[in-house]
Design a protein around this motif. Structure first.
Motif, PDB file in Angstrom:
ATOM      1  N   TYR A   6      -1.120  -1.629   6.663  1.00 54.42           N
ATOM      2  CA  TYR A   6      -0.099  -2.469   6.039  1.00 54.42           C
ATOM      3  C   TYR A   6      -0.772  -3.359   4.994  1.00 54.42           C
ATOM      4  N   GLY A   7      -0.373  -3.201   3.746  1.00 58.36           N
ATOM      5  CA  GLY A   7      -0.998  -3.992   2.703  1.00 58.36           C
ATOM      6  C   GLY A   7      -0.266  -3.883   1.389  1.00 58.36           C
ATOM      7  N   PHE A   8      -0.986  -4.155   0.314  1.00 58.11           N
ATOM      8  CA  PHE A   8      -0.437  -4.116  -1.031  1.00 58.11           C
ATOM      9  C   PHE A   8      -1.446  -3.383  -1.907  1.00 58.11           C
ATOM     10  N   PRO A   9      -1.009  -2.470  -2.776  1.00 58.12           N
ATOM     11  CA  PRO A   9      -1.929  -1.580  -3.500  1.00 58.12           C
ATOM     12  C   PRO A   9      -3.061  -2.261  -4.254  1.00 58.12           C
ATOM     13  N   ILE A  26     -11.005   8.926   7.442  1.00 59.89           N
ATOM     14  CA  ILE A  26      -9.978   8.568   8.421  1.00 59.89           C
ATOM     15  C   ILE A  26      -8.604   8.722   7.769  1.00 59.89           C
ATOM     16  N   PRO A  27      -7.777   9.617   8.263  1.00 59.12           N
ATOM     17  CA  PRO A  27      -6.424   9.724   7.694  1.00 59.12           C
ATOM     18  C   PRO A  27      -5.613   8.484   8.050  1.00 59.12           C
ATOM     19  N   TYR A  28      -4.825   8.015   7.109  1.00 60.91           N
ATOM     20  CA  TYR A  28      -4.003   6.837   7.387  1.00 60.91           C
ATOM     21  C   TYR A  28      -2.729   6.888   6.565  1.00 60.91           C
ATOM     22  N   GLU A  29      -1.736   6.191   7.070  1.00 63.07           N
ATOM     23  CA  GLU A  29      -0.471   6.044   6.367  1.00 63.07           C
ATOM     24  C   GLU A  29      -0.424   4.646   5.768  1.00 63.07           C
ATOM     25  N   PHE A  30      -0.217   4.574   4.471  1.00 58.82           N
ATOM     26  CA  PHE A  30      -0.158   3.265   3.832  1.00 58.82           C
ATOM     27  C   PHE A  30       1.277   2.739   3.865  1.00 58.82           C
ATOM     28  N   ILE A  31       1.439   1.517   4.373  1.00 61.83           N
ATOM     29  CA  ILE A  31       2.740   0.863   4.429  1.00 61.83           C
ATOM     30  C   ILE A  31       2.713  -0.301   3.445  1.00 61.83           C
ATOM     31  N   ASN A  32       3.491  -0.175   2.374  1.00 59.41           N
ATOM     32  CA  ASN A  32       3.507  -1.209   1.351  1.00 59.41           C
ATOM     33  C   ASN A  32       4.274  -2.441   1.832  1.00 59.41           C
ATOM     34  N   VAL A  33       3.632  -3.600   1.766  1.00 58.72           N
ATOM     35  CA  VAL A  33       4.254  -4.857   2.162  1.00 58.72           C
ATOM     36  C   VAL A  33       4.814  -5.527   0.906  1.00 58.72           C
ATOM     37  N   ASP A  34       6.075  -5.870   0.947  1.00 58.21           N
ATOM     38  CA  ASP A  34       6.754  -6.474  -0.208  1.00 58.21           C
ATOM     39  C   ASP A  34       6.379  -7.955  -0.315  1.00 58.21           C
ATOM     40  N   LEU A  35       5.286  -8.224  -1.011  1.00 52.02           N
ATOM     41  CA  LEU A  35       4.835  -9.606  -1.146  1.00 52.02           C
ATOM     42  C   LEU A  35       5.801 -10.435  -1.976  1.00 52.02           C
TER      43      LEU A  35
END
Length: 212
Positions: A6-9, A26-35
């Motif tokens: 969970y982060g921001f690009p 490490i495979p991961y799914e990026f979850i964009n957090v709406d800052l």
């Protein structure tokens, strides 16, 4: 389940974790957090990260925040997936820890201070404090003299192998460079050699060019 980040690009700390994941395959799914929308300050988000900051990871229910802590966890859990980002030999580990402390106390404060004034404030429409920026730049300039001496004796900040101590430098060093201060690195032969190598590692290039 795949690890969720969970982060921001363009977040420096998010990029640090992403680079660690890519180094270790490490495979991961990026979850964009709406800052901009304040998602990081909602009750749901702060229930995981009480400081309302990014990033954090969720790995099958195990949730962890703080980019350095996340990177250390991943480097230990997935140690066989790629380069040994945390040495296990006692002396090598001590030199690594020395490098991590160097980044935390001799690089990070000035680098983030300068980046805040020259990169982040303009990004959010705030006014740069030029005097404060100059002070941070002067301090960072002096610190990099010591870096050049150290890097004349060993290949990387944490020893002779690439480690998290180097990864922890990447995001804020790039911010300093993008603010027009690449000469700080280029003017010192050992620092220039080190920066050229670490900033061109495939994992980091992927984070910057392809996004987290």
């Amino acid at each position: 389940m795949v690890l969720k980040l969970y982060g921001f690009p363009i977040s420096t700390c998010t990029r640090t974790v992403a680079a660690t994941c890519k180094e270790l395959n490490i495979p991961y799914e990026f979850i964009n957090v709406d800052l901009a929308g304040g998602e990081h300050k909602t009750a749901e988000f702060t229930a995981v990260h009480p400081f309302g900051q990014i990033p954090y990871i969720d790995e099958d229910g195990f949730k962890l925040f703080e980019s350095r802590a996340i990177s250390r966890y991943l480097a230990k859990k997935y140690a066989g997936n790629g380069p040994k980002l945390i040495p296990t030999d006692p002396k090598e580990e001590a030199i690594f820890e020395q490098g991590v402390s160097i980044e935390s106390f001799n690089f990070y404060p000035s680098a983030i201070g300068y980046a805040k004034e020259k990169v982040f404030k303009p990004m959010f429409g705030l006014t740069t404090n030029e005097e404060r920026a100059a002070e941070h730049l002067e301090t960072l300039n002096a610190k990099l003299d010591a870096y050049d001496v150290l890097l004349g004796k060993q290949k990387y900040i944490g020893g002779n192998e690439y480690t998290l101590a180097d990864i922890f430098h990447l995001a804020y060093a790039l911010a300093v460079v993008e603010a027009g201060q690449g000469g700080l690195f280029e003017s010192r032969p050992n620092v220039a050699r080190w920066w050229e190598e670490i900033s061109n590692r495939k994992a980091w290039v992927d984070v910057i060019e392809k996004g987290v």
